[in-house]
Every structure is written in structure tokens, then in C-alpha cells.
Design an enzyme around this catalytic site. Structure first.
Site, PDB file in Angstrom:
ATOM      1  N   LYS A   1      46.876 100.773 -52.472  1.00 55.08           N
ATOM      2  CA  LYS A   1      46.831 100.933 -51.013  1.00 55.08           C
ATOM      3  C   LYS A   1      46.677 102.408 -50.677  1.00 55.08           C
ATOM      4  O   LYS A   1      46.987 103.301 -51.471  1.00 55.08           O
ATOM      5  CB  LYS A   1      48.095 100.372 -50.357  1.00 55.08           C
ATOM      6  CG  LYS A   1      49.414 100.986 -50.845  1.00 55.08           C
ATOM      7  CD  LYS A   1      49.810 102.315 -50.218  1.00 55.08           C
ATOM      8  CE  LYS A   1      51.174 102.795 -50.693  1.00 55.08           C
ATOM      9  NZ  LYS A   1      51.469 104.198 -50.258  1.00 55.08           N
TER      10      LYS A   1
ATOM     11  N   GLY B   1      51.239 107.691 -55.084  1.00 50.93           N
ATOM     12  CA  GLY B   1      51.294 107.367 -53.668  1.00 50.93           C
ATOM     13  C   GLY B   1      50.377 106.240 -53.263  1.00 50.93           C
ATOM     14  O   GLY B   1      50.132 106.030 -52.069  1.00 50.93           O
ATOM     15  N   ILE B   2      49.865 105.488 -54.246  1.00 46.85           N
ATOM     16  CA  ILE B   2      48.945 104.395 -53.936  1.00 46.85           C
ATOM     17  C   ILE B   2      49.567 103.027 -54.214  1.00 46.85           C
ATOM     18  O   ILE B   2      48.871 102.009 -54.168  1.00 46.85           O
ATOM     19  CB  ILE B   2      47.607 104.546 -54.681  1.00 46.85           C
ATOM     20  CG1 ILE B   2      47.824 104.667 -56.195  1.00 46.85           C
ATOM     21  CG2 ILE B   2      46.836 105.753 -54.153  1.00 46.85           C
ATOM     22  CD1 ILE B   2      46.529 104.713 -56.988  1.00 46.85           C
TER      23      ILE B   2
ATOM     24  N   ASP C   1      57.485  99.197 -50.346  1.00 42.35           N
ATOM     25  CA  ASP C   1      56.040  98.974 -50.308  1.00 42.35           C
ATOM     26  C   ASP C   1      55.633  97.602 -50.837  1.00 42.35           C
ATOM     27  O   ASP C   1      54.467  97.220 -50.716  1.00 42.35           O
ATOM     28  CB  ASP C   1      55.308 100.050 -51.120  1.00 42.35           C
ATOM     29  CG  ASP C   1      55.203 101.371 -50.388  1.00 42.35           C
ATOM     30  OD1 ASP C   1      55.521 101.415 -49.180  1.00 42.35           O
ATOM     31  OD2 ASP C   1      54.797 102.367 -51.020  1.00 42.35           O
TER      32      ASP C   1
END
Length: 292
Positions: free
Chosen positions: A20, A107-108, A145
């Protein structure tokens, strides 16, 4: 599993766990329990780890792939499988193999997406058929997340990231750069310089924005670029090609959106050799969205 229904085949292979991007990320406060309240838009992209599942009849859950630095017992995929087993009461176990492609600490959402794919796949493989809302609740217990990947579509997120509203986003191509630097999330959120009082937006504000990739900012970016020089350099380089380039999550990956694949590929061809990069297409839905 519903009484009288047949089990699916014992294997599910080639299950994607897509990454993401956070198109923006505003830190709006901090709760008494220490968690930060956020607003963000999650954009799913066609860059994935791949997981393979083999059902076991003995209730044992194992990760059969060695991942350096990630002990199996603490891996989110193992924790997700155990949580799913407890919530469903199933007698089954599973062997899990992972083709790990997404960078850790980028961070994905790589680890979170792996966990969500595990929940979705086991929902099908074990025949337990829990509703999506229950899978999202289990996911939230694993990490903030995880729910959006179970949610299965691009979303405006609030709270700690679990209050989700679907949003329509245009088809896009992105250049995503990983500057080969690991950014620990805790190092960013614990920094005393982090501002935690961004004004509250509403989803209508984002929906009304003509350029959704220029909306807002990433509040974590100034901290990450101050602490991690390669993140700062990668972002500065990418801004030569897109003024709205920004960091995703707490880093280390930075990204920019382009109108077409050819433009994105031309940027990729100029990428300095000391960084890793990828040209990726947007997704509107998670590939396993129908598993819940």
C-alpha cells in the site's frame, strides 16, 4: 465451517499480499494508551509478496520459509493464523511458505499485508467463512495496517487506521523507491519533534480535491528525513520529476504518481544505482477480496 459443506482443496498457492501507499498521512492526536490517531488514504498497488498455504489436519501451524531477522513465532503470518484458529475454533492447521519481495521497514505495509492475506486465505482454506468484519477485528489485534488489506479496497482511514471508508481513485502508475535504509516505525512516532495536532479532515474534503495526489502531506516525513539521510536524498531526487513526491507510512519508501507507464519507466531508467525502485500500477481492490 457450515455443516454439510465440502472442504476446498488442501492447498492455496500464489496468494498475493499487495503493498500500500499512504497518499497522505496526518497525525491528529495521541490516545491515553499511547496510540496515535491518524487520517490517511490507503492506495493498494500491484507489488506483492506471495504466500502459499497447505492445510494440515493436526492443528499445527508452521512457517516453512526462513526469513532472516524474523523468528517464526513472532511473524505476523503465524500470529494471524493462530488468531484465526482461535477465533474460528477450527481443528485445522497450516504450513505457510512466503516469497518475500516487499522490503521490511519500508512503510508499504508488507508484514501487515502478509497477515491479511493469511486471514483471507485461511478463511477459504479452512472453510470457516468468517465475515469480513470479524476478519478485520482479528486483523486490528495484529496491527493497525492489517484491517485495510482485509477491507479489500482503497480507503480513507481514521482512528488508529481501522475506521475505513471506501474511496474511488483514478488508475495510476507510481515510481516507488526504497533507499536501502530501514526506518523503525517506533523511532518516528516517539520523536519529540513530531507534531500531533493536524486539523481533522473529512472524506468529503479528499473527494472534492481535484488532484488527490497533492492532498495534505505526510506528517512523519520531516522526522524521517531528518533522521535518515538516504530517505531525504531519495525524496529530493524524486521531486525533480514530481513536485508531489512524498514518503509513504513512516518510511523508508518514497513515491510519486505519474499519468502513464511510459513516463514512470523513464524516471525509473534514471534511478541512481544505490537505491532500489519499482514501477507499479494502482489496484482498486485486493486480489483476494472475494475470500470474505
Amino acid at each position: 465451517m457450515t455443516v454439510g459443506t465440502a472442504l476446498p482443496p488442501p492447498e492455496l498457492r500464489n496468494c498475493p499480499a499487495p503493498a500500500k501507499l499512504n497518499l497522505f498521512l496526518h497525525v491528529t492526536g495521541r490516545r491515553p494508551d499511547g496510540y496515535h490517531t491518524l487520517q490517511t488514504v490507503f492506495q493498494l498497488i500491484d507489488w506483492s509478496d506471495t504466500l502459499h498455504f497447505h492445510r494440515r489436519d493436526d492443528g499445527v501451524i508452521t512457517r516453512v520459509t526462513d526469513i532472516p531477522g524474523v523468528p517464526a513465532d513472532t511473524d505476523l503470518v503465524v500470529r494471524a493464523a493462530r488468531a484465526m484458529q482461535a477465533a474460528s475454533g477450527t481443528r485445522f492447521g497450516v504450513d505457510i511458505a512466503i516469497d518475500k519481495i516487499l522490503p521490511m521497514g519500508g512503510g508499504i505495509g508488507g508484514g501487515s499485508s502478509d497477515a491479511a492475506t493469511t486471514l483471507l486465505a485461511l478463511n477459504r482454506l479452512w472453510g470457516v467463512n468468517l465475515p469480513r468484519e470479524e476478519l478485520m477485528r482479528i486483523g486490528l489485534s495484529l496491527g493497525a495496517d492489517v484491517p485495510v488489506f482485509v477491507f479489500g479496497q482503497n480507503a480513507f482511514a481514521e482512528g488508529v487506521g481501522e475506521e475505513l471508508t471506501p474511496v474511488a481513485l483514478p488508475d495510476s502508475w507510481f515510481v516507488v523507491i526504497h533507499p536501502r535504509q530501514h526506518v523503525p516505525t517506533a523511532a518516528i512516532f516517539s520523536d519529540e519533534r513530531l507534531t500531533r495536532n493536524s486539523p481533522i479532515s473529512i472524506v468529503a474534503d479528499f473527494a472534492a480535491c481535484t488532484n488527490k495526489f497533492a492532498f495534505g502531506r505526510n506528517d512523519l516525513e520531516t522526522i524521517a528525513t531528518a533522521k535518515f539521510g538516504e530517505v531525504a536524498r531519495a525524496l529530493e531526487w524524486l521531486k525533480n520529476y514530481s513536485p508531489h513526491a512524498r514518503m509513504t507510512g513512516s518510511g523508508a519508501c518514497v513515491f510519486a504518481r505519474f499519468e502513464d507507464e511510459q513516463t514512470a519507466q523513464r524516471v525509473m531508467e534514471r534511478l541512481p544505482s544505490e537505491w532500489d525502485g519499482r514501477c507499479v500500477k494502482s489496484l482498486s481492490h485486493h486480489p483476494l477480496a472475494t475470500f470474505a
